[in-house]
Design a protein around this motif. Structure first.
Motif, PDB file in Angstrom:
ATOM      1  N   PHE A  44      -1.272   4.703   5.171  1.00 27.22           N
ATOM      2  CA  PHE A  44      -0.046   4.828   4.392  1.00 27.22           C
ATOM      3  C   PHE A  44       0.702   3.508   4.352  1.00 27.22           C
ATOM      4  O   PHE A  44       0.391   2.565   5.091  1.00 27.22           O
ATOM      5  N   THR A  47       8.003   3.111   2.732  1.00 31.09           N
ATOM      6  CA  THR A  47       8.882   2.635   1.677  1.00 31.09           C
ATOM      7  C   THR A  47      10.331   2.905   2.036  1.00 31.09           C
ATOM      8  O   THR A  47      10.635   3.367   3.139  1.00 31.09           O
ATOM      9  N   GLU A  51      10.196   6.807   4.228  1.00 35.10           N
ATOM     10  CA  GLU A  51       9.191   7.758   3.755  1.00 35.10           C
ATOM     11  C   GLU A  51       7.816   7.109   3.743  1.00 35.10           C
ATOM     12  O   GLU A  51       7.676   5.884   3.652  1.00 35.10           O
ATOM     13  N   ARG A  52       6.792   7.949   3.845  1.00 44.89           N
ATOM     14  CA  ARG A  52       5.425   7.455   3.845  1.00 44.89           C
ATOM     15  C   ARG A  52       4.732   7.806   2.534  1.00 44.89           C
ATOM     16  O   ARG A  52       4.838   8.934   2.055  1.00 44.89           O
ATOM     17  N   ASP A  53       4.040   6.821   1.974  1.00 48.32           N
ATOM     18  CA  ASP A  53       3.164   7.063   0.834  1.00 48.32           C
ATOM     19  C   ASP A  53       1.733   6.936   1.342  1.00 48.32           C
ATOM     20  O   ASP A  53       1.294   5.839   1.696  1.00 48.32           O
ATOM     21  N   TYR A  54       1.005   8.059   1.393  1.00 47.45           N
ATOM     22  CA  TYR A  54      -0.366   8.071   1.888  1.00 47.45           C
ATOM     23  C   TYR A  54      -1.330   7.710   0.766  1.00 47.45           C
ATOM     24  O   TYR A  54      -1.180   8.164  -0.360  1.00 47.45           O
ATOM     25  N   PHE A  55      -2.322   6.895   1.091  1.00 46.55           N
ATOM     26  CA  PHE A  55      -3.295   6.535   0.071  1.00 46.55           C
ATOM     27  C   PHE A  55      -4.727   6.857   0.461  1.00 46.55           C
ATOM     28  O   PHE A  55      -5.636   6.771  -0.360  1.00 46.55           O
ATOM     29  N   PHE A 101      -4.378   2.403  -4.966  1.00 41.43           N
ATOM     30  CA  PHE A 101      -2.982   2.795  -4.790  1.00 41.43           C
ATOM     31  C   PHE A 101      -2.036   1.670  -5.214  1.00 41.43           C
ATOM     32  O   PHE A 101      -1.068   1.893  -5.949  1.00 41.43           O
ATOM     33  N   ASP A 105       0.828   1.239  -8.310  1.00 39.21           N
ATOM     34  CA  ASP A 105       2.247   1.007  -8.035  1.00 39.21           C
ATOM     35  C   ASP A 105       2.465  -0.459  -7.719  1.00 39.21           C
ATOM     36  O   ASP A 105       3.186  -0.813  -6.800  1.00 39.21           O
ATOM     37  N   TYR A 128      11.140  -2.558   1.863  1.00 34.09           N
ATOM     38  CA  TYR A 128       9.834  -2.074   2.267  1.00 34.09           C
ATOM     39  C   TYR A 128       9.511  -2.447   3.699  1.00 34.09           C
ATOM     40  O   TYR A 128       9.409  -3.601   4.056  1.00 34.09           O
TER      41      TYR A 128
END
Length: 237
Positions: A44, A47, A51-55, A101, A105, A128
């Motif tokens: 991940f 951000t 929060e976590r953005d998992y890829f 990912f 983005d 970030y």
């Protein structure tokens, strides 16, 4: 069933990914969960808003001693597995997922050495999170004001382990630990991150860091080991 292959791969994975990809080294993170029936490694980026953005999610089948990723077979309209036979396959799968990912983005992430002296770009960069430094806020480039000059504080910790899940109840609480070494002093650093959700489903994150010398490490370990039987588990509270 054996976890030897899982432990060998996960202990080396972060270093391999950092060495082959500068972008991953700056913002990519991983966490390990061994408590599941099929242990998993999740990748991940963090951000704004913690929060976590998992890829990518790697799963491990301990019975067959193999890593795999889950996908969907549109021809047969059913879930499918892609088996990753060796560590090179694992690295390639994570690396490809990371760049897929990022490409989706790409405007979200700016490398530190690409940031120019522009207020809008600097504000965006500061949003970030990257990794720990001294128990405060952690960013890809942390902005400090010094005589009206904006400088980027370099991260001084070499993380020796990924973020490892010590305890987790889904959608309630997750506690992780990560061990690193301070580059300038050689002292050890143990970072604890407590993530939890309130009854209103609001997300919170608490971080704490313990720094210690090599001489202190054995004392800390011995004190914990000799007193664990006096401690209560989460279920006993």
């Amino acid at each position: 069933m054996s976890m030897e292959w899982f432990n060998r791969v996960t202990s080396e994975l972060q270093d391999h990914l950092n060495s082959i990809c500068e972008e991953y080294d700056q913002i990519g993170q991983m966490t390990i969960d061994q408590s599941a029936k099929h242990p998993r490694v999740e990748f991940f980026v963090e951000t704004e808003g913690n929060e976590r953005d998992y890829f990518c999610t790697l799963l491990f089948d301990p019975h067959n001693e193999e890593f795999y990723v889950e996908t969907f077979d549109y021809e047969f309209e059913q879930p499918a597995r892609i088996i990753l036979a060796d560590i090179e396959d694992v690295i390639d799968a994570v690396h490809d997922s990371f760049h897929d990912f990022i490409n989706g983005d790409s405007d979200m992430f700016v490398a530190v050495d690409e940031v120019e002296d522009d207020d809008d770009e600097i504000d965006n960069e500061a949003d970030y999170l990257l990794e720990a430094d001294d128990g405060e806020e952690y960013y890809v480039g942390e902005i400090l004001e010094d005589d009206d000059e904006t400088i980027f504080k370099e991260v001084e910790i070499e993380w020796e382990t990924p973020e490892v899940t010590a305890f987790q109840i889904e959608d309630e609480v997750e506690v992780t630990y990560q061990f690193g070494v301070v580059s300038a002093t050689g002292n050890g650093v143990l970072q604890r991150v407590n993530r939890y959700w309130s009854e209103d489903n609001e997300f919170y994150k608490e971080e704490s860091t313990l720094s210690f010398t090599k001489e202190e490490a054995s004392t800390i370990i011995a004190m914990i080991a000799s007193n664990m039987d006096k401690m209560s588990s989460y279920e006993d509270l």
